[in-house]
Write a protein that holds these residues in place. Structure first.
Motif, PDB file in Angstrom:
ATOM      1  N   THR A 297      31.938  60.848  52.326  1.00  0.00           N
ATOM      2  CA  THR A 297      31.764  61.702  53.505  1.00  0.00           C
ATOM      3  C   THR A 297      33.085  62.267  54.023  1.00  0.00           C
ATOM      4  O   THR A 297      33.083  63.121  54.915  1.00  0.00           O
ATOM      5  N   LYS A 298      34.212  61.801  53.468  1.00  0.00           N
ATOM      6  CA  LYS A 298      35.510  62.207  54.019  1.00  0.00           C
ATOM      7  C   LYS A 298      36.412  62.918  53.019  1.00  0.00           C
ATOM      8  O   LYS A 298      37.570  63.211  53.323  1.00  0.00           O
ATOM      9  N   SER A 299      35.906  63.223  51.826  1.00  0.00           N
ATOM     10  CA  SER A 299      36.796  63.722  50.777  1.00  0.00           C
ATOM     11  C   SER A 299      37.341  65.121  51.061  1.00  0.00           C
ATOM     12  O   SER A 299      38.442  65.459  50.613  1.00  0.00           O
ATOM     13  N   TYR A 300      36.604  65.937  51.796  1.00  0.00           N
ATOM     14  CA  TYR A 300      37.119  67.288  52.069  1.00  0.00           C
ATOM     15  C   TYR A 300      38.162  67.284  53.175  1.00  0.00           C
ATOM     16  O   TYR A 300      39.078  68.110  53.181  1.00  0.00           O
ATOM     17  N   GLU A 301      38.055  66.325  54.066  1.00  0.00           N
ATOM     18  CA  GLU A 301      39.117  66.111  55.046  1.00  0.00           C
ATOM     19  C   GLU A 301      40.385  65.647  54.328  1.00  0.00           C
ATOM     20  O   GLU A 301      41.490  66.105  54.614  1.00  0.00           O
ATOM     21  N   VAL A 302      40.211  64.753  53.357  1.00  0.00           N
ATOM     22  CA  VAL A 302      41.331  64.259  52.554  1.00  0.00           C
ATOM     23  C   VAL A 302      41.925  65.384  51.720  1.00  0.00           C
ATOM     24  O   VAL A 302      43.149  65.494  51.580  1.00  0.00           O
ATOM     25  N   LEU A 303      41.085  66.233  51.155  1.00  0.00           N
ATOM     26  CA  LEU A 303      41.568  67.376  50.371  1.00  0.00           C
ATOM     27  C   LEU A 303      42.493  68.245  51.208  1.00  0.00           C
ATOM     28  O   LEU A 303      43.571  68.657  50.740  1.00  0.00           O
ATOM     29  N   ASP A 304      42.104  68.533  52.429  1.00  0.00           N
ATOM     30  CA  ASP A 304      42.945  69.337  53.326  1.00  0.00           C
ATOM     31  C   ASP A 304      44.285  68.658  53.577  1.00  0.00           C
ATOM     32  O   ASP A 304      45.341  69.315  53.628  1.00  0.00           O
ATOM     33  N   GLN A 305      44.264  67.329  53.726  1.00  0.00           N
ATOM     34  CA  GLN A 305      45.502  66.584  53.953  1.00  0.00           C
ATOM     35  C   GLN A 305      46.429  66.664  52.737  1.00  0.00           C
ATOM     36  O   GLN A 305      47.646  66.816  52.883  1.00  0.00           O
ATOM     37  N   MET A 306      45.850  66.594  51.553  1.00  0.00           N
ATOM     38  CA  MET A 306      46.654  66.645  50.332  1.00  0.00           C
ATOM     39  C   MET A 306      47.243  68.041  50.120  1.00  0.00           C
ATOM     40  O   MET A 306      48.390  68.180  49.692  1.00  0.00           O
TER      41      MET A 306
END
Length: 427
Positions: A297-306
């Motif tokens: 549920t959080k991978s796109y938030e993580v993608l933005d961070q990366m």
């Protein structure tokens, strides 16, 4: 790889996504997968019935002998022998069907995210940000990096060709220290961003190659050691992500964040020209990689961070850059969505790719059997992501070209503490 359940439940979306990639026969391929899975379930059901009946008969045989019913017991034993032969035949058929199903699934790429633009090649990639205010005006005396490295004697391609072959340069003197300094700087930045550093092996086994999707898709691009059946890694993503193959994580362990520096090996083919000259394309190069395993549920938030992390690195080096969202036709086999970073080479007057940041969602995790036990106690596939932070050769090319100043080359201020010198001069 795709989950059969996803193909079954979201058939139209999968077909549409694969068509977007340019896979014209997607519908027939996915239907074949569903038919194979249906046959697998049928065979498994038949085998389960036979095994159940065999177990039941095994118990009855002993009882029949105890009851003195020898003739009935012998008949039951004969039936058991027949069932064992049938189960063997069914088992072999089931194994063959499962192998064919896995083979077909391995050859199906990931489904692009809905935001991925259509297109067939890199010409169709979408530029989402461009930062080009600091492109230097080098005048008429500008030199490409392959001339600069000879003039300043910091990288030797001829020596590399003598010792190894084309695409394996020797970095020397301030060139060697520049590589080491950049690597340390990139790793320190990753550590400050919460990534745990690892130093992984640079060879992998076949299972690891299949786990992250390099096999069978990129088999021809990897260096294979047949005697040991091992492969040289194309990126640190492969061994780092495979740390979690066949692992069940707890929800409170996520996100898992790793960084790692390795040499990378790629058997890339290319015609002669400026686009493959010098540091623009190599068979061996250094790269710092960042990898995350996250809650789905959080991978796109993580993608933005990366993406933000990589952008910050390039900004800190003072290089002009742009960020592109890859179109479906240029998207990597395993990726749902990828952002490429390119820096501008003022001497070559073109953009050079230096990083890719990707979300694979469950595609790698399904191959890896990498799961997480959520707060409800249910085991679900994790999401995996990775990014180059950064690949050195083209970064070095851009730094050298954009900062050339006649008798010396100025170096980015953030690197000074890592180098022990502020500029490159002729020795």
């Amino acid at each position: 790889m795709l989950q059969v359940a996803t193909i079954e439940k979201e058939f139209d979306r999968c077909v549409k996504g694969l068509n977007k990639r340019g896979l014209d026969n997607a519908e027939s391929l996915l239907k074949n997968i569903l038919e194979l899975d249906e046959n697998r379930k049928k065979l498994q059901g038949q085998l389960d019935e036979i095994l159940h009946e065999s177990n039941k008969l095994a118990k009855e045989i002993g009882q029949l002998f105890q009851q003195g019913k020898k003739e009935e017991a012998e008949a039951a034993k004969a039936k058991t022998t027949e069932l064992k032969q049938n189960s063997k035949t069914l088992g072999e058929e089931l194994s063959a069907t499962e192998a064919e199903l896995k083979k077909e699934l391995y050859n199906i790429p990931n489904i692009p995210h809905e935001s991925v633009p259509p297109g067939k090649s890199d010409e169709d990639n979408e530029i989402i940000k461009i930062q080009d205010e600091n492109i230097p005006d080098l005048g008429d005396n500008k030199k490409p990096h392959w001339e600069l490295i000879e003039e300043f004697d910091i990288i030797d391609f001829e020596l590399g060709n003598k010792v190894s072959g084309a695409g394996f340069p020797f970095y020397k003197k301030q060139g060697a220290r520049l590589v080491r300094g950049m690597v340390n700087y990139f790793l320190d930045k990753a550590t400050k961003a919460g990534y745990e550093e690892v130093q992984p092996p640079v060879v992998i086994n076949e299972a690891s190659g299949y786990g992250t999707g390099q096999l069978p898709d990129k088999e021809g691009q990897m260096y294979h050691m047949e005697a040991n059946d091992l492969y040289l890694i194309p990126t640190a993503e492969v061994p780092i992500t495979n740390m979690y193959r066949d692992v069940i994580l707890k929800a409170d362990q996520l996100p898992i964040k790793h960084s790692g520096h390795t040499p990378c090996f790629r058997r890339e083919a290319g015609s002669w020209g400026s686009h493959v000259r010098g540091l623009n394309r190599l068979h061996q190069f250094d790269k710092v990689e960042i990898v995350q395993v996250t809650d789905p549920t959080k991978s796109y938030e993580v993608l933005d961070q990366m993406v933000a992390h990589v952008e910050d690195l390039i900004k800190s080096l003072g290089l002009p850059y742009r960020i592109l969202r890859l179109c479906a036709g240029d998207l990597g086999f395993t990726s749902v969505i990828t952002y490429d970073f390119e820096v501008y080479s003022a001497a070559q007057e073109k953009w050079l790719e230096v990083s890719s940041v990707s979300n694979f969602e469950t595609y790698q995790a399904n191959r890896l059997k990498l799961r997480v036990k959520n707060s409800e106690g249910k085991k679900v596939l994790a999401h995996t992501l990775n990014g180059s932070a950064l690949a050195l050769p083209r970064i070095i090319a851009a730094v050298l070209e954009n900062n050339q100043a006649g008798d010396h080359i100025k170096l980015p201020e953030v690197l000074h503490p890592y180098l022990g010198f502020k500029e490159i001069r002729k020795s």
